[in-house]
Design an enzyme around this catalytic site. Sequence first.
Site, PDB file in Angstrom:
ATOM      1  N   GLY A  28      34.844  76.927  33.515  1.00  0.00           N
ATOM      2  CA  GLY A  28      33.717  77.368  32.698  1.00  0.00           C
ATOM      3  C   GLY A  28      32.398  76.728  33.098  1.00  0.00           C
ATOM      4  N   TYR A  29      31.394  76.877  32.221  1.00  0.00           N
ATOM      5  CA  TYR A  29      30.015  76.484  32.506  1.00  0.00           C
ATOM      6  C   TYR A  29      29.596  77.152  33.809  1.00  0.00           C
ATOM      7  CZ  TYR A  29      25.909  73.854  31.236  1.00  0.00           C
ATOM      8  OH  TYR A  29      24.642  73.510  30.808  1.00  0.00           O
ATOM      9  N   GLU A  32      26.343  80.659  39.682  1.00  0.00           N
ATOM     10  CA  GLU A  32      26.419  81.697  40.716  1.00  0.00           C
ATOM     11  C   GLU A  32      27.641  81.501  41.645  1.00  0.00           C
ATOM     12  OE1 GLU A  32      24.528  84.252  40.506  1.00  0.00           O
ATOM     13  OE2 GLU A  32      25.025  85.220  42.416  1.00  0.00           O
ATOM     14  N   HIS A  34      30.645  80.516  40.820  1.00  0.00           N
ATOM     15  CA  HIS A  34      31.781  81.176  40.172  1.00  0.00           C
ATOM     16  C   HIS A  34      31.637  82.702  40.248  1.00  0.00           C
ATOM     17  CE1 HIS A  34      31.586  77.328  37.681  1.00  0.00           C
ATOM     18  NE2 HIS A  34      32.838  77.302  38.094  1.00  0.00           N
ATOM     19  N   GLY A 144      37.012  78.667  45.701  1.00  0.00           N
ATOM     20  CA  GLY A 144      35.819  78.362  46.484  1.00  0.00           C
ATOM     21  C   GLY A 144      36.090  77.349  47.577  1.00  0.00           C
ATOM     22  N   ASP A 147      35.509  73.459  47.120  1.00  0.00           N
ATOM     23  CA  ASP A 147      36.592  72.498  46.883  1.00  0.00           C
ATOM     24  C   ASP A 147      37.648  72.722  47.964  1.00  0.00           C
ATOM     25  OD1 ASP A 147      35.777  71.332  44.144  1.00  0.00           O
ATOM     26  OD2 ASP A 147      35.553  73.485  43.896  1.00  0.00           O
ATOM     27  N   GLN A 150      41.163  71.305  47.558  1.00  0.00           N
ATOM     28  CA  GLN A 150      41.871  72.032  46.497  1.00  0.00           C
ATOM     29  C   GLN A 150      42.453  73.335  47.043  1.00  0.00           C
ATOM     30  OE1 GLN A 150      40.471  72.487  42.288  1.00  0.00           O
ATOM     31  NE2 GLN A 150      39.688  74.428  43.041  1.00  0.00           N
ATOM     32  N   SER A 182      27.359  73.460  41.306  1.00  0.00           N
ATOM     33  CA  SER A 182      28.474  72.806  40.620  1.00  0.00           C
ATOM     34  C   SER A 182      28.097  72.646  39.157  1.00  0.00           C
ATOM     35  CB  SER A 182      28.718  71.426  41.234  1.00  0.00           C
ATOM     36  OG  SER A 182      29.520  70.645  40.359  1.00  0.00           O
ATOM     37  N   SER A 183      29.078  72.805  38.285  1.00  0.00           N
ATOM     38  CA  SER A 183      28.811  72.591  36.858  1.00  0.00           C
ATOM     39  C   SER A 183      28.320  71.165  36.634  1.00  0.00           C
ATOM     40  CB  SER A 183      30.076  72.839  36.043  1.00  0.00           C
ATOM     41  OG  SER A 183      30.624  74.098  36.365  1.00  0.00           O
TER      42      SER A 183
HETATM   43  P1  AMP Z   1      35.485  74.904  38.662  1.00  0.00           P
HETATM   44  O1  AMP Z   1      35.028  75.631  37.457  1.00  0.00           O
HETATM   45  O2  AMP Z   1      34.545  73.841  39.123  1.00  0.00           O
HETATM   46  O3  AMP Z   1      36.914  74.429  38.559  1.00  0.00           O
HETATM   47  O4  AMP Z   1      35.481  75.963  39.849  1.00  0.00           O
HETATM   48  C1  AMP Z   1      36.211  77.163  39.738  1.00  0.00           C
HETATM   49  C2  AMP Z   1      36.253  77.822  41.082  1.00  0.00           C
HETATM   50  O5  AMP Z   1      34.930  78.099  41.529  1.00  0.00           O
HETATM   51  C3  AMP Z   1      36.896  76.939  42.173  1.00  0.00           C
HETATM   52  O6  AMP Z   1      37.692  77.749  43.020  1.00  0.00           O
HETATM   53  C4  AMP Z   1      35.696  76.395  42.893  1.00  0.00           C
HETATM   54  O7  AMP Z   1      35.975  76.051  44.237  1.00  0.00           O
HETATM   55  C5  AMP Z   1      34.753  77.577  42.815  1.00  0.00           C
HETATM   56  N1  AMP Z   1      33.372  77.113  43.001  1.00  0.00           N
HETATM   57  C6  AMP Z   1      32.722  76.157  42.300  1.00  0.00           C
HETATM   58  N2  AMP Z   1      31.478  75.970  42.790  1.00  0.00           N
HETATM   59  C7  AMP Z   1      31.344  76.813  43.840  1.00  0.00           C
HETATM   60  C8  AMP Z   1      30.300  77.092  44.759  1.00  0.00           C
HETATM   61  N3  AMP Z   1      29.133  76.442  44.719  1.00  0.00           N
HETATM   62  N4  AMP Z   1      30.521  78.021  45.711  1.00  0.00           N
HETATM   63  C9  AMP Z   1      31.712  78.673  45.775  1.00  0.00           C
HETATM   64  N5  AMP Z   1      32.740  78.467  44.922  1.00  0.00           N
HETATM   65  C10 AMP Z   1      32.553  77.548  43.977  1.00  0.00           C
END
Ligand code: AMP
Length: 277
Positions: A28-29, A32, A34, A144, A147, A150, A182-183
């Site tokens: 969440g949060y 772009e 996401h 993404g 990460d 991950q 990043s959030s």
């Molecule tokens: P998160 O909410 O941080 O767990 O991220 C959820 C998904 O969004 C994960 O697969 C992240 O790798 C991807 N993600 C987060 N930030 C970015 C970004 N700046 N560019 C591409 N994918 C992202």
Amino acid sequence: MKIVETAAELSQLRGKMPGPVGFVPTMGYLHEGHLVLVRQARAENASVAVSIFVNPTQFGPKEDFRQYPRDPRRDLALLEGEGVDLVFMPPVEEIYPPGFNAWVEVGGLGERLEGASRPGHFRGVATVVARLFELVRPDRAYFGQKDAQQLLVIRKMVADLDMSLEVVAVPTVREPDGLAMSSRNTYLNPEERKQAAVLYQALTLAQKLYGEGERNAAAIRRRMTALILKQPLADIDYISIADAETLDELDEVKPPALVSMAVRIGKTRLIDNVVVG
Ligand code: AMP
């Protein structure tokens, strides 16, 4: 757009979703970064499911689980705008009912870099993603490159456990100055936000040095370190130049290599990476 909080409701709706189903797990949060994952899932599948779940088991005891930013109303409005079919936003007890005690651990890959700095992190990630895959039963899941480790851990889990879905990697979305979205960027005050651009500058420097023929990983790391430490609020956790598939550290850079780092800017720990070659 259907919004569900329980596994039972999800299972009922999942049965009626036309396939293939694309799935984007998030905490969440939304930003772009996401939404680019969601758009790709939308373009490639008949149905799109997104989860919003701040997963407690991937945070260490001294980490930011409690402070992690949350704004479900805004998230839902953004997902509605992207034409998402289903949002799964479970409470913690739905994913981890009392007595829950089965964990997915990806050895090797999951123990290095982020896994070494954040013990138990990838066990939490792999477990929640396995849970979500079992509940959502997607044909494709989108992650993404931001990460990168991950992504490797998830791919390894899917391969080793013969999970029948495709893992799709999506390139990192960046701010105009290069900072990966990043959030957690929301934690940065204006001065920290300015200095945070140094992560991508250091990655760009690594690419430039590689392009000029430098193959000595230690030499590249030294130059990156010097550049980052020019920012008074920056504190390096690690800089790694590793084989992009095994994450074995390299002495001599052989493509494709993953250049990745974790750097604290003030109190905020940021990660970023690029692949060279
Ligand atoms: P998160 O909410 O941080 O767990 O991220 C959820 C998904 O969004 C994960 O697969 C992240 O790798 C991807 N993600 C987060 N930030 C970015 C970004 N700046 N560019 C591409 N994918 C992202």
